[in-house]
Design a protein around this motif. Sequence first.
Motif, short mmCIF file in Angstrom:
data_model
loop_
_atom_site.label_atom_id
_atom_site.label_comp_id
_atom_site.label_asym_id
_atom_site.label_seq_id
_atom_site.Cartn_x
_atom_site.Cartn_y
_atom_site.Cartn_z
N GLN A 166 0.84 -1.21 0.00
CA GLN A 166 0.00 0.00 0.00
C GLN A 166 0.87 1.25 0.00
O GLN A 166 0.65 2.19 -0.77
N ARG A 167 1.89 1.24 0.87
CA ARG A 167 2.82 2.38 0.91
C ARG A 167 3.56 2.51 -0.42
O ARG A 167 3.85 3.61 -0.88
N GLY A 168 3.83 1.38 -1.05
CA GLY A 168 4.50 1.37 -2.34
C GLY A 168 3.67 2.10 -3.39
O GLY A 168 4.17 2.92 -4.16
N ALA A 169 2.37 1.83 -3.39
CA ALA A 169 1.47 2.48 -4.36
C ALA A 169 1.46 4.00 -4.11
O ALA A 169 1.50 4.80 -5.04
N GLU A 170 1.42 4.38 -2.83
CA GLU A 170 1.43 5.82 -2.49
C GLU A 170 2.75 6.46 -2.88
O GLU A 170 2.79 7.56 -3.43
N PHE A 171 3.84 5.76 -2.59
CA PHE A 171 5.17 6.27 -2.93
C PHE A 171 5.26 6.52 -4.44
O PHE A 171 5.70 7.57 -4.90
N PHE A 172 4.82 5.53 -5.24
CA PHE A 172 4.96 5.68 -6.69
C PHE A 172 4.01 6.73 -7.25
O PHE A 172 4.34 7.41 -8.22
N SER A 173 2.86 6.88 -6.61
CA SER A 173 1.94 7.93 -7.06
C SER A 173 2.63 9.29 -6.94
O SER A 173 2.62 10.10 -7.87
N THR A 174 3.25 9.56 -5.79
CA THR A 174 3.97 10.82 -5.59
C THR A 174 5.18 10.90 -6.52
O THR A 174 5.42 11.94 -7.14
N LYS A 234 -1.46 13.61 -13.44
CA LYS A 234 -2.00 12.98 -12.22
C LYS A 234 -2.71 11.64 -12.47
O LYS A 234 -2.41 10.65 -11.83
N GLU A 235 -3.64 11.65 -13.42
CA GLU A 235 -4.45 10.45 -13.64
C GLU A 235 -3.58 9.25 -14.06
O GLU A 235 -3.71 8.15 -13.54
N GLN A 236 -2.66 9.54 -14.96
CA GLN A 236 -1.77 8.49 -15.46
C GLN A 236 -0.81 8.03 -14.35
O GLN A 236 -0.50 6.84 -14.24
N ALA A 237 -0.38 8.99 -13.53
CA ALA A 237 0.52 8.66 -12.41
C ALA A 237 -0.15 7.68 -11.45
O ALA A 237 0.44 6.68 -11.03
N GLU A 238 -1.43 7.96 -11.14
CA GLU A 238 -2.19 7.08 -10.23
C GLU A 238 -2.33 5.69 -10.84
O GLU A 238 -2.15 4.68 -10.16
N GLU A 239 -2.64 5.69 -12.11
CA GLU A 239 -2.85 4.42 -12.80
C GLU A 239 -1.57 3.57 -12.78
O GLU A 239 -1.60 2.39 -12.47
N LEU A 240 -0.45 4.22 -13.08
CA LEU A 240 0.83 3.50 -13.08
C LEU A 240 1.17 2.99 -11.68
O LEU A 240 1.61 1.86 -11.51
N MET A 256 6.35 2.68 -19.58
CA MET A 256 6.62 3.85 -18.74
C MET A 256 7.26 3.50 -17.40
O MET A 256 8.17 4.19 -16.94
N ILE A 257 6.81 2.41 -16.78
CA ILE A 257 7.34 2.07 -15.45
C ILE A 257 8.84 1.79 -15.55
O ILE A 257 9.64 2.32 -14.76
N LEU A 258 9.23 0.99 -16.53
CA LEU A 258 10.65 0.65 -16.69
C LEU A 258 11.46 1.87 -17.12
O LEU A 258 12.56 2.11 -16.60
N LEU A 259 10.91 2.66 -18.02
CA LEU A 259 11.66 3.81 -18.53
C LEU A 259 11.82 4.90 -17.47
O LEU A 259 12.85 5.56 -17.39
#
Length: 330
Positions: A115-123, A132-138, A297-300
Amino acid sequence: MGVCSKVRTFNQTAGVEMIELPTEWPVGPVNVFLIYGEKLTLVDCGRKLEKAWGQFNASLKQRGLTIMDIEQIVLTHHHDDHIGFLDWILEKNPIPVYAHANCRPYLTQDVDHFQRGAEFFSTFYREFGIPKEQAEELANSKAWNQGLKNKIQITMELDGGVAIPGLSEWQVIETKGHAQSHISLYRSSDHVLLCGDHLIKHSPAGIFLEAPIFPETERSNPLIQYVNNLKKCLSFPVDITLSGHGEAIQNLPELINETLQKIDKRAGRVKSKLVNRKKSGFDLVKELYPDRFEDAMILLASDTIGLLDLLFERGEIISEKRDGVIYYSV
Ligand SMILES: [Zn+2]
């Protein structure tokens, strides 16, 4: 056979046997190793596929062994193709598991960590410049669950210099970068390095940004760690390197130097894009990989932030935060 003593293959590496197992991933098969120390030790557990499990058991049988003969397990890192069928082994034969402490949240399937990981990556993705929207999705699309059926506890946590019971000839070398849980094993008596995914002969090892293991701590700089740990490996005499994927590496210093040069070249390319213009990480990814960025995108992002970290640490670029986005310039 007439094999020069300096050019050994893993077949001539005393007391270590490699078993190649299938994955369904582009990296190809993964290697696991049996080390005949004071305890019969399995290093890594392949991918969790029926096919890999079948082949692993068949390879043991060829050696006159079964799962019940394995006395302990060492993990080089927490990735899915290295811890795959760990729980299938432990179900049959509950033996000690030795791994870096940073494997823990993955082995215990720590929901809070994910859960913290998802929050960390969102930020992180927002600061990287992704809308924002794409960041949340990723951030939410990351495959967190490792597919282990049972929560697994580490028997003893490994770190650089720690001695593994039952493997007195081997020492642990911390090799973070590819993963924050990455360790390698080194046998000084005959200069053998078992390096997991720290180096792969046929392809560059991926460097992956991970969420901090401990809440409120700074994120890691995996490429900086990786470069430092490549240099650290240069300080050990190594005759043969057994890798988590592909063939054994015969000339480690040469591969390390090539890898360092490639990293410098790629960092130079990123820097050249920042002359005269401030750019976010996302701007850079779009410019550098116009055909790939949407699917990868995640890898790049992970790769590009690594290069930016390195340039920043070397004092070659500066950064500033504006409206929640970090911009870089020369
Ligand atoms: Zn890996």
